[in-house]
Design a protein around this motif. Structure first.
Motif, short mmCIF file in Angstrom:
data_model
loop_
_atom_site.label_atom_id
_atom_site.label_comp_id
_atom_site.label_asym_id
_atom_site.label_seq_id
_atom_site.Cartn_x
_atom_site.Cartn_y
_atom_site.Cartn_z
N GLU A 199 -34.41 26.95 -12.60
CA GLU A 199 -33.04 26.64 -13.41
C GLU A 199 -33.10 26.71 -14.72
OE1 GLU A 199 -29.94 24.15 -15.28
OE2 GLU A 199 -32.04 23.81 -15.31
N GLU A 200 -34.30 26.06 -15.58
CA GLU A 200 -34.57 26.10 -16.79
C GLU A 200 -34.53 27.39 -17.54
OE1 GLU A 200 -34.11 23.53 -18.25
OE2 GLU A 200 -34.64 21.83 -16.91
N ASP A 206 -35.13 15.12 -16.12
CA ASP A 206 -34.62 16.29 -15.84
C ASP A 206 -35.51 17.20 -14.85
OD1 ASP A 206 -33.19 18.70 -15.81
OD2 ASP A 206 -33.48 19.22 -17.78
N MET A 207 -35.29 17.10 -13.55
CA MET A 207 -34.45 16.40 -12.83
C MET A 207 -34.86 15.69 -11.65
SD MET A 207 -31.34 18.79 -11.36
CE MET A 207 -30.94 17.81 -10.12
N HIS A 234 -32.76 21.01 -9.04
CA HIS A 234 -33.65 21.94 -9.28
C HIS A 234 -35.24 21.42 -9.49
CE1 HIS A 234 -34.23 21.36 -13.74
NE2 HIS A 234 -33.02 21.07 -13.80
N GLU A 250 -28.30 16.60 -12.04
CA GLU A 250 -28.86 16.56 -13.40
C GLU A 250 -28.56 15.08 -14.21
OE1 GLU A 250 -30.23 18.94 -15.10
OE2 GLU A 250 -29.75 20.76 -13.99
ZN LIG Z 1 -31.88 20.15 -15.44
#
Ligand SMILES: [Zn+2]
Length: 395
Positions: free
Chosen positions: A153-154, A119-120, A87, A179
């Protein structure tokens, strides 16, 4: 990895300015919200293009600043499909003061600092440069290798959900999500279910409570009854039991008014065996019992986030391929483990019955922390093992 392989790889990284490119990625602020991942998607697209690789950038529906990016390398022969997934967004920098500028991509003693290094973006770029290396060195002889970079994504895997809804990924055989795992192999993670429970009552002067309906007291009853919720399923060999946490609660108008509204959120971390629909129904049933107990308050339950857990067979061929690569290159015996956080894998498992694993550079405990960093050596190791895995898996 032999000393010779290591120095050849470091030379390759230098020649292709991998670290400088990663620094530029850290300098591209993709804090979500709002995300603005298009900054990074366009950057990656132009890097790929400079190697003659076309990548499809898809703008997210209803925005002009968010995008997914997908590129494919096809082998000459038919074979399996392996997807590299990462992501592009990061979490905010937080309230704590950083020692370094979170968007500088500062390099200190072999560590690259900044929001998103672990991350990431570190993992995403390790995948990206392994992908490029595979193309340049013709490592994909059979099947296909896909690079997929997602937005959002988060905040609940929104980008991955669009990729699945728009069928931008074919049914794949295996997926590696980069990740941060400190280059350990993870083959299971929990799911997440966020629910909001709203209480609706009626205001009255608090000196005459009988004229009102107290929404907060209804929520209080609900919280007590939540303790009766049964979350037991068969133990998972790699994951700890499911958890339920009340995470927010608010409501009420004034010290002397019976509250007509209150709301709370709960966070459930579930096992892959859990049915989220069943849990949701059980919670709705508890809410309805309180609604129907004659005191007049109405409780409403809604889903805020619903992502299932992930579990991959420890004997899946992507797992054994990675284990072989570790044995041969690092003389390491690797065992697949489980983690508590969710990934885009929750969503991508809807693409078919492909096996999904999580493996990336950077320490998981640095994710979402101030002074986040990734070690350059960790990225180099990831690039090497991704590339070797492609050779092993797509043969
Ligand atoms: Zn992540």
């Amino acid at each position: 990895m032999t000393k010779m392989t290591e120095s050849a790889l470091n030379e390759w990284l230098e020649q292709h300015k991998v670290i400088e490119q990663l620094q530029a990625a850290i300098q591209s602020n993709t804090v979500n919200p709002p995300g603005n991942e298009i900054l990074l998607a366009e950057r990656i697209q132009s890097i790929l293009l400079s190697y003659g690789i076309e990548a499809k950038l898809t703008i997210a529906s209803g925005t002009s600043t968010r995008a997914n990016l997908i590129a494919t390398i096809r082998g000459a022969n038919k074979g399996k499909t392996l997807v590299f997934s990462g992501h592009m967004d990061t979490v905010p920098i937080g309230e704590n003061v950083w020692k370094v500028d979170p968007f500088s991509g500062e390099l200190r003693e072999g560590k690259l600092y900044g929001r998103g290094t672990a991350d990431m973006k570190g993992g995403l770029y390790a995948l990206l440069y392994s992908f490029i290396k595979c193309k340049m060195e013709n490592k994909v002889t059979s099947g296909e290798l896909i690079f997929a970079a997602s937005f959002g994504e988060e905040t609940g895997c929104e980008g991955a959900q669009e990729i699945v809804a728009e069928k931008r990924l074919p049914p794949f055989d295996a997926m590696i999500i980069a990740e941060p795992t400190d280059n350990q192999l993870f083959i299971a993670h929990k799911g997440v279910l966020w629910l909001r429970i709203e209480g609706i009552g009626k205001t009255a002067h608090s000196s005459m409570p009988d004229h009102g309906i107290n929404a907060i007291m209804a929520l209080h009853q609900f919280m007590n009854r939540l303790k009766t919720l049964d979350l037991t399923v068969a133990d998972h060999p790699l994951l700890s039991p499911a958890t339920l946490v009340v995470t927010t609660i608010n409501g009420g108008l004034k010290a002397n008014v019976v509250p007509d509204y209150g709301a709370m959120t709960i966070d459930l971390r579930t096992l892959p065996e859990h049915s989220h629909d069943q849990i949701y129904e059980d919670i709705v049933r508890i809410a309805n019992e309180i609604t129907n107990n004659g005191q007049g308050a109405v409780l409403k339950v809604s889903r805020l986030l619903d992502l299932p857990g992930l579990t991959t067979d420890a004997s899946a061929d992507i797992v054994t391929a990675i284990q072989l690569v570790f044995r041969e290159n690092f003389d390491q015996t690797l065992v697949g483990k489980g983690i508590n956080y969710f990934t885009d894998g929750s969503v991508f498992q809807a693409c078919g019955d492909g096996h999904i694993v999580i493996l990336g550079p950077g320490k998981p405990e640095l994710a979402h922390q101030p002074d986040e960093y990734v070690e350059i050596a960790s990225i180099a190791k990831s690039i090497h093992l991704y590339t070797q895995t492609v050779v092993e898996y797509l043969r």
